[in-house]
Design a protein around this motif. Structure first.
Motif, mmCIF file in Angstrom:
data_model
loop_
_atom_site.group_PDB
_atom_site.id
_atom_site.type_symbol
_atom_site.label_atom_id
_atom_site.label_comp_id
_atom_site.label_asym_id
_atom_site.label_seq_id
_atom_site.Cartn_x
_atom_site.Cartn_y
_atom_site.Cartn_z
ATOM 1 N N ASP A 152 0.824 -1.208 0.000
ATOM 2 C CA ASP A 152 0.000 0.000 0.000
ATOM 3 C C ASP A 152 0.858 1.258 0.000
ATOM 4 O OD1 ASP A 152 -2.296 -1.483 -0.036
ATOM 5 O OD2 ASP A 152 -2.722 -1.277 2.106
ATOM 6 N N ARG A 153 1.952 1.228 0.725
ATOM 7 C CA ARG A 153 2.792 2.427 0.815
ATOM 8 C C ARG A 153 3.509 2.703 -0.501
ATOM 9 N NH1 ARG A 153 2.914 4.807 5.607
ATOM 10 N NH2 ARG A 153 2.015 3.659 7.377
ATOM 11 N N ILE A 154 3.890 1.667 -1.222
ATOM 12 C CA ILE A 154 4.470 1.878 -2.553
ATOM 13 C C ILE A 154 3.440 2.527 -3.474
ATOM 14 C CG2 ILE A 154 5.181 0.648 -4.648
ATOM 15 C CD1 ILE A 154 6.836 -1.192 -2.941
ATOM 16 N N LEU A 155 2.201 2.075 -3.396
ATOM 17 C CA LEU A 155 1.152 2.669 -4.226
ATOM 18 C C LEU A 155 0.915 4.132 -3.860
ATOM 19 C CD1 LEU A 155 -1.624 -0.058 -4.673
ATOM 20 C CD2 LEU A 155 -0.275 1.058 -6.452
ATOM 21 N N ARG A 156 0.945 4.452 -2.563
ATOM 22 C CA ARG A 156 0.744 5.850 -2.163
ATOM 23 C C ARG A 156 1.864 6.739 -2.696
ATOM 24 N NH1 ARG A 156 -0.340 3.420 3.197
ATOM 25 N NH2 ARG A 156 -2.592 3.338 3.539
ATOM 26 N N VAL A 157 3.100 6.268 -2.574
ATOM 27 C CA VAL A 157 4.236 7.056 -3.073
ATOM 28 C C VAL A 157 4.157 7.196 -4.593
ATOM 29 C CG1 VAL A 157 6.747 7.128 -3.298
ATOM 30 C CG2 VAL A 157 5.718 6.434 -1.125
ATOM 31 N N ALA A 158 3.811 6.112 -5.286
ATOM 32 C CA ALA A 158 3.670 6.168 -6.742
ATOM 33 C C ALA A 158 2.561 7.135 -7.152
ATOM 34 C CB ALA A 158 3.393 4.775 -7.292
ATOM 35 N N ARG A 159 1.490 7.176 -6.358
ATOM 36 C CA ARG A 159 0.406 8.118 -6.635
ATOM 37 C C ARG A 159 0.912 9.564 -6.548
ATOM 38 N NH1 ARG A 159 -3.498 8.517 -9.685
ATOM 39 N NH2 ARG A 159 -2.172 10.277 -10.202
ATOM 40 N N THR A 160 1.758 9.836 -5.560
ATOM 41 C CA THR A 160 2.322 11.184 -5.412
ATOM 42 C C THR A 160 3.254 11.522 -6.572
ATOM 43 O OG1 THR A 160 2.181 11.021 -3.001
ATOM 44 C CG2 THR A 160 3.675 12.675 -3.903
ATOM 45 N N ILE A 161 4.082 10.555 -6.982
ATOM 46 C CA ILE A 161 4.986 10.798 -8.116
ATOM 47 C C ILE A 161 4.180 11.094 -9.377
ATOM 48 C CG2 ILE A 161 6.792 9.778 -9.551
ATOM 49 C CD1 ILE A 161 7.587 8.080 -7.098
ATOM 50 N N ALA A 162 3.083 10.373 -9.556
ATOM 51 C CA ALA A 162 2.214 10.635 -10.711
ATOM 52 C C ALA A 162 1.572 12.018 -10.609
ATOM 53 C CB ALA A 162 1.146 9.551 -10.809
ATOM 54 N N ASP A 163 1.225 12.441 -9.393
ATOM 55 C CA ASP A 163 0.648 13.778 -9.214
ATOM 56 C C ASP A 163 1.648 14.863 -9.579
ATOM 57 O OD1 ASP A 163 -1.755 12.733 -8.381
ATOM 58 O OD2 ASP A 163 -1.292 12.858 -6.250
ATOM 59 N N LEU A 164 2.915 14.641 -9.247
ATOM 60 C CA LEU A 164 3.947 15.607 -9.637
ATOM 61 C C LEU A 164 4.061 15.705 -11.156
ATOM 62 C CD1 LEU A 164 6.673 14.758 -6.961
ATOM 63 C CD2 LEU A 164 5.563 16.990 -7.253
ATOM 64 N N ASP A 165 3.741 14.599 -11.838
ATOM 65 C CA ASP A 165 3.750 14.587 -13.308
ATOM 66 C C ASP A 165 2.404 14.975 -13.909
ATOM 67 O OD1 ASP A 165 6.378 13.849 -13.374
ATOM 68 O OD2 ASP A 165 6.013 11.722 -13.755
ATOM 69 N N LYS A 166 1.427 15.325 -13.045
ATOM 70 C CA LYS A 166 0.072 15.674 -13.489
ATOM 71 C C LYS A 166 -0.570 14.523 -14.270
ATOM 72 C CE LYS A 166 0.079 20.006 -12.073
ATOM 73 N NZ LYS A 166 1.444 20.074 -11.526
ATOM 74 N N SER A 167 -0.376 13.300 -13.800
ATOM 75 C CA SER A 167 -0.907 12.122 -14.474
ATOM 76 C C SER A 167 -1.973 11.463 -13.611
ATOM 77 C CB SER A 167 0.227 11.126 -14.758
ATOM 78 O OG SER A 167 -0.287 9.907 -15.253
ATOM 79 N N GLU A 168 -3.134 11.209 -14.187
ATOM 80 C CA GLU A 168 -4.201 10.531 -13.445
ATOM 81 C C GLU A 168 -3.899 9.046 -13.289
ATOM 82 O OE1 GLU A 168 -6.583 11.517 -11.751
ATOM 83 O OE2 GLU A 168 -6.891 13.603 -12.332
ATOM 84 N N LEU A 169 -3.209 8.454 -14.250
ATOM 85 C CA LEU A 169 -2.848 7.040 -14.188
ATOM 86 C C LEU A 169 -1.429 6.875 -13.646
ATOM 87 C CD1 LEU A 169 -4.236 5.635 -17.569
ATOM 88 C CD2 LEU A 169 -5.182 5.291 -15.284
ATOM 89 N N ILE A 170 -1.230 5.826 -12.870
ATOM 90 C CA ILE A 170 0.100 5.503 -12.369
ATOM 91 C C ILE A 170 0.788 4.621 -13.400
ATOM 92 C CG2 ILE A 170 1.397 4.353 -10.542
ATOM 93 C CD1 ILE A 170 -0.873 5.019 -8.629
#
Length: 514
Positions: free
Chosen positions: A476-494
């Motif tokens: 779950d924590r990897i997914l949360r961090v990946a979600r944040t990295i995607a947000d920095l890229d302005k991407s809705e999909l991981i």
């Protein structure tokens, strides 16, 4: 003769209305206080009588009984001095009987001269008074700006008893304290701590940017002098601005604990707490006979920095496990149970071994493998599993240190990206009625809803789960961090690159902890 005045008490960071009833009869002089008062409230009798006389008023020679209702809730502290005296003065005819007290709330400790001294928890009391339908709140002058942070209630700053009585009698009215919006209070971040001052360590800077954007916990490992503490202390300079709700919650905690500076009415910058490793578990999570907030609560909506993490007693670090998961601390005592919020970012720094030079170039480390294992094992597996990002800081080369470069990004530039990523995440969660403020707060249902991966990302995470032996919490924590990295890229999909970078930040536990 009976008079009623309203005040407020404290329980945790929540206030509650207290009705101060005074019954005065023309009998032999007596002065009794009932209603489950603590020792500080009982001592109010002498403060009230002396303050009354030194303010130029004659203390009534009646049989006086003061009741603090509700009588089944313990009343603590000196904040009831002022309402107790007002109820007595009203019975004695010094305050006109026609004065309407039904919509007024009073608080403040009395000095023997009649001055009003500041008390703790005024912001919480004012908020509870407003919720109870009060329209006016009277506080000591040193607390008035703090109370004025609550919108929708008129706040008056009172310096002494004489001034308050003249106001109530209409002789010399007081001017209300103006309410300031959050935007009027917020200033720029501290320019003295800037990421541009840090040489090298590009990966650590990137990891701290991700941690700030998502509110993730982070562990920095490296030899002495690699910039661990320097980077951690600059994290506050890239955190996004606080919302009004966050500012009010944070200020309430500091008001209750008595750590709110006298010239600060509302905390608008995120707290940064850095306790010493000799602290106790009670100092960390809170407690005491009258439960008070600990460092985890004082770090609410901010950063808790634990430098030299293995030097903290194991009982102290393990005490963090529940607050990190639940984001609140419940302290149970014989007289009740108090809950304090503690949604904080944990930033920890440590050396890789006792001497600090394990893995550093030059062969300076003389620790045996057993010594290294014994040192890092002070951090338990469950505690390590709750840290989202782990970063190793290498020793800085002479070229990095001596080269003058203008390319280093400032904290202001990084902060803009962090704020944009937070806004991107909040707008997505707002569409679905989300109640979280950062990706680190996503629950199991939120992860399924918001952490949508591409096929390549799903395959990569599945392979990593098997190869690394991840726990469900680690997944779950990897997914949360990946979600944040995607947000920095302005991407809705991981995407796969987001998953790959998130996995990279959880690899050090295998190197150091096996």
């Amino acid at each position: 003769m009976l008079s009623t005045v309203y005040s407020a008490g404290m329980f945790g960071i929540d206030g509650f209305t207290v009705t101060v009833e005074c019954n005065a009869q023309s009998r032999m002089f007596a002065f009794e206080l009932v209603g489950l008062p603590d020792l500080a409230v009982k001592e109010a009798k002498e403060r009230v009588r002396t303050a009354c006389e030194n303010s130029g008023f004659r203390f009534p020679s009646f049989e006086i009984i003061i009741n603090l209702a509700p009588a089944d809730r313990r009343k603590e502290g000196s904040a009831f001095d002022t309402p107790i005296l007002l109820s007595i003065l009203r019975c004695g005819g010094i305050i006109r009987r026609e004065v309407d007290f039904s919509n007024k709330c009073f608080t403040g400790e009395l000095s023997l001269s009649g001055e009003l001294r500041p008390v703790r928890g005024v912001l919480c009391m004012c908020a509870s008074a407003k919720a109870s339908g009060m329209r006016e709140f009277y506080a000591p002058a040193d607390n008035a700006a703090e109370a004025a942070a609550v919108e929708g209630i008129t706040v008056y700053a009172v310096r002494n008893v004489r001034e308050l009585v003249d106001h109530l009698n209409g002789v010399s009215p007081l001017s209300p304290v103006p309410h300031k919006s959050l935007s009027a209070r917020q200033g720029d971040c501290d320019d003295s701590l800037d990421f541009a001052d840090v040489r090298g360590q590009a990966m650590a800077k990137r990891a701290l940017e991700i941690a700030a954007a998502g509110g993730h916990n982070i562990l920095l490992i490296g030899p002495p002098g690699t910039g661990k503490s320097m980077l951690a202390k600059r994290l506050s300079s890239i955190l996004p601005p606080m919302t009004f709700d966050e500012a009010i919650e944070t200020t309430k905690i500091h008001s209750v604990s008595g750590t709110l500076p006298p010239d600060v009415s509302l905390i608008t910058t995120r707290p940064f707490r850095s306790p010493h490793h000799t602290m106790s578990a009670i100092s960390l999570v809170g407690g005491g006979v009258n439960p008070m907030p600990g460092e985890v609560s004082l770090s609410h909506n901010g950063v808790l920095f634990l430098d030299e993490l293995p030097e903290f007693p194991k009982a102290v670090t393990d005490a963090l496990r529940q607050p990190i998961e639940d984001r609140q601390v419940t302290i149970t005592r014989a007289n009740g149970r108090v809950t304090y919020p503690c949604s904080f970012m944990l930033v920890a720094a440590m050396n890789p071994c006792r001497c600090g030079y394990f893995g550093a170039p030059g062969g300076r480390c003389h620790c045996s493998p057993q010594d290294v294992k014994r040192y890092v094992s002070k951090i338990s597996g469950p505690m390590l599993d709750r840290i989202d990002i782990q970063v190793e800081l290498p020793a800085i080369s002479y070229e990095e240190l001596s080269t003058r470069s203008e390319a280093a990004e400032s904290s202001a530039v990084i902060r803009e990206r962090v704020a944009a990523a937070r806004s991107f995440a909040l707008s997505r969660m707002a569409k679905n009625g989300g109640q979280v403020y950062s990706n680190a707060q996503l629950g199991a249902a939120d992860i399924r809803r918001y952490c949508v991966m591409t096929e390549a990302a799903t395959a990569l995470l599945g392979a990593a789960y098997e190869r690394m032996g991840l726990s469900v919490r680690g997944y779950d924590r990897i997914l949360r961090v990946a979600r944040t990295i995607a947000d920095l890229d302005k991407s809705e999909l991981i995407d796969a690159k987001h998953i790959a970078e998130a996995i990279q930040y959880r690899s050090l536990d295998k190197k150091y902890w096996g």
